[in-house]
Design a protein around this motif. Sequence first.
Motif, PDB file in Angstrom:
ATOM      1  N   VAL A 166       0.842  -1.186   0.000  1.00  0.00           N
ATOM      2  CA  VAL A 166       0.000   0.000   0.000  1.00  0.00           C
ATOM      3  C   VAL A 166       0.880   1.240   0.000  1.00  0.00           C
ATOM      4  O   VAL A 166       1.543   1.541   0.989  1.00  0.00           O
ATOM      5  CB  VAL A 166      -0.952   0.012   1.201  1.00  0.00           C
ATOM      6  CG1 VAL A 166      -1.837   1.252   1.162  1.00  0.00           C
ATOM      7  CG2 VAL A 166      -1.810  -1.252   1.223  1.00  0.00           C
ATOM      8  N   GLU A 167       0.859   1.958  -1.130  1.00  0.00           N
ATOM      9  CA  GLU A 167       1.646   3.185  -1.251  1.00  0.00           C
ATOM     10  C   GLU A 167       0.858   4.373  -0.722  1.00  0.00           C
ATOM     11  O   GLU A 167      -0.375   4.402  -0.795  1.00  0.00           O
ATOM     12  CB  GLU A 167       2.021   3.453  -2.710  1.00  0.00           C
ATOM     13  CG  GLU A 167       2.826   2.367  -3.383  1.00  0.00           C
ATOM     14  CD  GLU A 167       1.994   1.488  -4.277  1.00  0.00           C
ATOM     15  OE1 GLU A 167       2.531   0.923  -5.244  1.00  0.00           O
ATOM     16  OE2 GLU A 167       0.781   1.361  -4.014  1.00  0.00           O
ATOM     17  N   SER A 168       1.580   5.354  -0.245  1.00  0.00           N
ATOM     18  CA  SER A 168       0.980   6.611   0.177  1.00  0.00           C
ATOM     19  C   SER A 168       2.005   7.728   0.054  1.00  0.00           C
ATOM     20  O   SER A 168       3.199   7.459  -0.114  1.00  0.00           O
ATOM     21  CB  SER A 168       0.470   6.520   1.621  1.00  0.00           C
ATOM     22  OG  SER A 168       1.536   6.245   2.502  1.00  0.00           O
ATOM     23  N   GLY A 169       1.524   8.959   0.124  1.00  0.00           N
ATOM     24  CA  GLY A 169       2.428  10.098   0.127  1.00  0.00           C
ATOM     25  C   GLY A 169       2.502  10.878  -1.171  1.00  0.00           C
ATOM     26  O   GLY A 169       3.198  11.894  -1.243  1.00  0.00           O
ATOM     27  N   GLY A 170       1.826  10.408  -2.199  1.00  0.00           N
ATOM     28  CA  GLY A 170       1.846  11.140  -3.452  1.00  0.00           C
ATOM     29  C   GLY A 170       1.034  12.417  -3.371  1.00  0.00           C
ATOM     30  O   GLY A 170       0.365  12.683  -2.368  1.00  0.00           O
ATOM     31  N   GLY A 171       1.124  13.219  -4.421  1.00  0.00           N
ATOM     32  CA  GLY A 171       0.361  14.464  -4.449  1.00  0.00           C
ATOM     33  C   GLY A 171       0.914  15.434  -5.465  1.00  0.00           C
ATOM     34  O   GLY A 171       1.719  15.061  -6.327  1.00  0.00           O
ATOM     35  N   LEU A 172       0.471  16.666  -5.340  1.00  0.00           N
ATOM     36  CA  LEU A 172       0.901  17.743  -6.227  1.00  0.00           C
ATOM     37  C   LEU A 172       1.961  18.580  -5.511  1.00  0.00           C
ATOM     38  O   LEU A 172       1.763  18.998  -4.358  1.00  0.00           O
ATOM     39  CB  LEU A 172      -0.297  18.622  -6.588  1.00  0.00           C
ATOM     40  CG  LEU A 172      -0.022  19.901  -7.383  1.00  0.00           C
ATOM     41  CD1 LEU A 172       0.546  19.559  -8.751  1.00  0.00           C
ATOM     42  CD2 LEU A 172      -1.293  20.737  -7.496  1.00  0.00           C
ATOM     43  N   VAL A 173       3.064  18.821  -6.197  1.00  0.00           N
ATOM     44  CA  VAL A 173       4.153  19.601  -5.610  1.00  0.00           C
ATOM     45  C   VAL A 173       4.749  20.488  -6.691  1.00  0.00           C
ATOM     46  O   VAL A 173       4.727  20.149  -7.883  1.00  0.00           O
ATOM     47  CB  VAL A 173       5.221  18.664  -4.999  1.00  0.00           C
ATOM     48  CG1 VAL A 173       5.870  17.795  -6.051  1.00  0.00           C
ATOM     49  CG2 VAL A 173       6.256  19.438  -4.204  1.00  0.00           C
ATOM     50  N   GLN A 174       5.261  21.630  -6.282  1.00  0.00           N
ATOM     51  CA  GLN A 174       5.889  22.547  -7.232  1.00  0.00           C
ATOM     52  C   GLN A 174       7.292  22.073  -7.594  1.00  0.00           C
ATOM     53  O   GLN A 174       7.938  21.363  -6.803  1.00  0.00           O
ATOM     54  CB  GLN A 174       5.958  23.949  -6.630  1.00  0.00           C
ATOM     55  CG  GLN A 174       4.602  24.610  -6.454  1.00  0.00           C
ATOM     56  CD  GLN A 174       4.721  26.057  -6.013  1.00  0.00           C
ATOM     57  OE1 GLN A 174       5.765  26.498  -5.519  1.00  0.00           O
ATOM     58  NE2 GLN A 174       3.646  26.818  -6.186  1.00  0.00           N
ATOM     59  N   PRO A 175       7.760  22.458  -8.758  1.00  0.00           N
ATOM     60  CA  PRO A 175       9.152  22.122  -9.115  1.00  0.00           C
ATOM     61  C   PRO A 175      10.117  22.602  -8.048  1.00  0.00           C
ATOM     62  O   PRO A 175       9.975  23.710  -7.512  1.00  0.00           O
ATOM     63  CB  PRO A 175       9.353  22.873 -10.439  1.00  0.00           C
ATOM     64  CG  PRO A 175       7.986  22.955 -11.026  1.00  0.00           C
ATOM     65  CD  PRO A 175       7.058  23.140  -9.851  1.00  0.00           C
ATOM     66  N   GLY A 176      11.088  21.742  -7.740  1.00  0.00           N
ATOM     67  CA  GLY A 176      12.047  22.037  -6.682  1.00  0.00           C
ATOM     68  C   GLY A 176      11.618  21.555  -5.318  1.00  0.00           C
ATOM     69  O   GLY A 176      12.426  21.575  -4.371  1.00  0.00           O
ATOM     70  N   GLY A 177      10.392  21.110  -5.201  1.00  0.00           N
ATOM     71  CA  GLY A 177       9.867  20.655  -3.920  1.00  0.00           C
ATOM     72  C   GLY A 177      10.234  19.220  -3.603  1.00  0.00           C
ATOM     73  O   GLY A 177      10.978  18.570  -4.355  1.00  0.00           O
ATOM     74  N   SER A 178       9.697  18.741  -2.486  1.00  0.00           N
ATOM     75  CA  SER A 178      10.010  17.394  -2.002  1.00  0.00           C
ATOM     76  C   SER A 178       8.732  16.651  -1.633  1.00  0.00           C
ATOM     77  O   SER A 178       7.721  17.267  -1.263  1.00  0.00           O
ATOM     78  CB  SER A 178      10.904  17.464  -0.763  1.00  0.00           C
ATOM     79  OG  SER A 178      12.140  18.068  -1.058  1.00  0.00           O
ATOM     80  N   LEU A 179       8.817  15.341  -1.740  1.00  0.00           N
ATOM     81  CA  LEU A 179       7.768  14.448  -1.263  1.00  0.00           C
ATOM     82  C   LEU A 179       8.435  13.198  -0.711  1.00  0.00           C
ATOM     83  O   LEU A 179       9.524  12.827  -1.159  1.00  0.00           O
ATOM     84  CB  LEU A 179       6.819  14.024  -2.395  1.00  0.00           C
ATOM     85  CG  LEU A 179       5.734  14.983  -2.866  1.00  0.00           C
ATOM     86  CD1 LEU A 179       5.012  14.396  -4.066  1.00  0.00           C
ATOM     87  CD2 LEU A 179       4.749  15.294  -1.753  1.00  0.00           C
ATOM     88  N   ARG A 180       7.752  12.546   0.217  1.00  0.00           N
ATOM     89  CA  ARG A 180       8.212  11.249   0.688  1.00  0.00           C
ATOM     90  C   ARG A 180       7.101  10.234   0.490  1.00  0.00           C
ATOM     91  O   ARG A 180       6.016  10.389   1.062  1.00  0.00           O
ATOM     92  CB  ARG A 180       8.638  11.269   2.158  1.00  0.00           C
ATOM     93  CG  ARG A 180       9.317   9.961   2.561  1.00  0.00           C
ATOM     94  CD  ARG A 180       9.881   9.966   3.955  1.00  0.00           C
ATOM     95  NE  ARG A 180       8.876   9.633   4.961  1.00  0.00           N
ATOM     96  CZ  ARG A 180       9.159   9.027   6.118  1.00  0.00           C
ATOM     97  NH1 ARG A 180      10.407   8.698   6.393  1.00  0.00           N
ATOM     98  NH2 ARG A 180       8.205   8.774   6.979  1.00  0.00           N
ATOM     99  N   LEU A 181       7.404   9.221  -0.283  1.00  0.00           N
ATOM    100  CA  LEU A 181       6.455   8.127  -0.495  1.00  0.00           C
ATOM    101  C   LEU A 181       6.730   7.011   0.508  1.00  0.00           C
ATOM    102  O   LEU A 181       7.881   6.770   0.877  1.00  0.00           O
ATOM    103  CB  LEU A 181       6.574   7.572  -1.910  1.00  0.00           C
ATOM    104  CG  LEU A 181       6.433   8.565  -3.062  1.00  0.00           C
ATOM    105  CD1 LEU A 181       6.502   7.817  -4.401  1.00  0.00           C
ATOM    106  CD2 LEU A 181       5.168   9.373  -2.952  1.00  0.00           C
ATOM    107  N   SER A 182       5.674   6.343   0.906  1.00  0.00           N
ATOM    108  CA  SER A 182       5.784   5.183   1.788  1.00  0.00           C
ATOM    109  C   SER A 182       5.071   4.000   1.155  1.00  0.00           C
ATOM    110  O   SER A 182       4.100   4.183   0.410  1.00  0.00           O
ATOM    111  CB  SER A 182       5.139   5.482   3.150  1.00  0.00           C
ATOM    112  OG  SER A 182       5.757   6.553   3.797  1.00  0.00           O
ATOM    113  N   TYR A 212       4.959   3.130  -8.230  1.00  0.00           N
ATOM    114  CA  TYR A 212       4.549   1.822  -7.756  1.00  0.00           C
ATOM    115  C   TYR A 212       5.630   1.213  -6.873  1.00  0.00           C
ATOM    116  O   TYR A 212       6.831   1.314  -7.155  1.00  0.00           O
ATOM    117  CB  TYR A 212       4.311   0.874  -8.929  1.00  0.00           C
ATOM    118  CG  TYR A 212       3.210   1.279  -9.856  1.00  0.00           C
ATOM    119  CD1 TYR A 212       3.468   2.061 -10.973  1.00  0.00           C
ATOM    120  CD2 TYR A 212       1.899   0.859  -9.629  1.00  0.00           C
ATOM    121  CE1 TYR A 212       2.451   2.425 -11.844  1.00  0.00           C
ATOM    122  CE2 TYR A 212       0.880   1.214 -10.490  1.00  0.00           C
ATOM    123  CZ  TYR A 212       1.165   1.996 -11.590  1.00  0.00           C
ATOM    124  OH  TYR A 212       0.157   2.352 -12.452  1.00  0.00           O
ATOM    125  N   CYS A 213       5.175   0.537  -5.859  1.00  0.00           N
ATOM    126  CA  CYS A 213       6.038  -0.236  -4.975  1.00  0.00           C
ATOM    127  C   CYS A 213       5.943  -1.699  -5.383  1.00  0.00           C
ATOM    128  O   CYS A 213       4.858  -2.198  -5.705  1.00  0.00           O
ATOM    129  CB  CYS A 213       5.551  -0.022  -3.541  1.00  0.00           C
ATOM    130  SG  CYS A 213       6.333  -1.041  -2.307  1.00  0.00           S
TER     131      CYS A 213
END
Length: 112
Positions: free
Chosen positions: A5-21, A94-95
């Motif tokens: 089960v993946e989570s943590g995606g979304g919309l982010v501006q260029p140069g930004g960060s996200l962490r997927l789990s 995808y994981c």
Amino acid sequence: QVQLVESGGGLVQPGGSLRLSCAASGFAFSINAMTWYRQAPGKQRELVARITSVGSTIYGDSVKGRFTISRDNTKNTVYLQMNSLKPEDTAVYYCSDYGRYWGQGTQVTVSS
């Protein structure tokens, strides 16, 4: 029953960060390599990063130096820290273990 089960995606501006789990269950997580793949519209699925059971890592050329894969075997979870995001990182992420089991995917969109 195997679940990823993946989570943590979304919309982010260029140069930004996200962490997927990716939370895993139903198989021997700690002894398996785990992999993040991504697929953008109209493109083939590509390997983003892989981590072995002992923590060795490999990365796709397009994400080296920006993304970091890690795992917590006590939580049966694998992570993907994504920094300095670019519009071309937009994809469904995808994981998987090594292609045997797959999650449902999480959308990452990098846009201003």
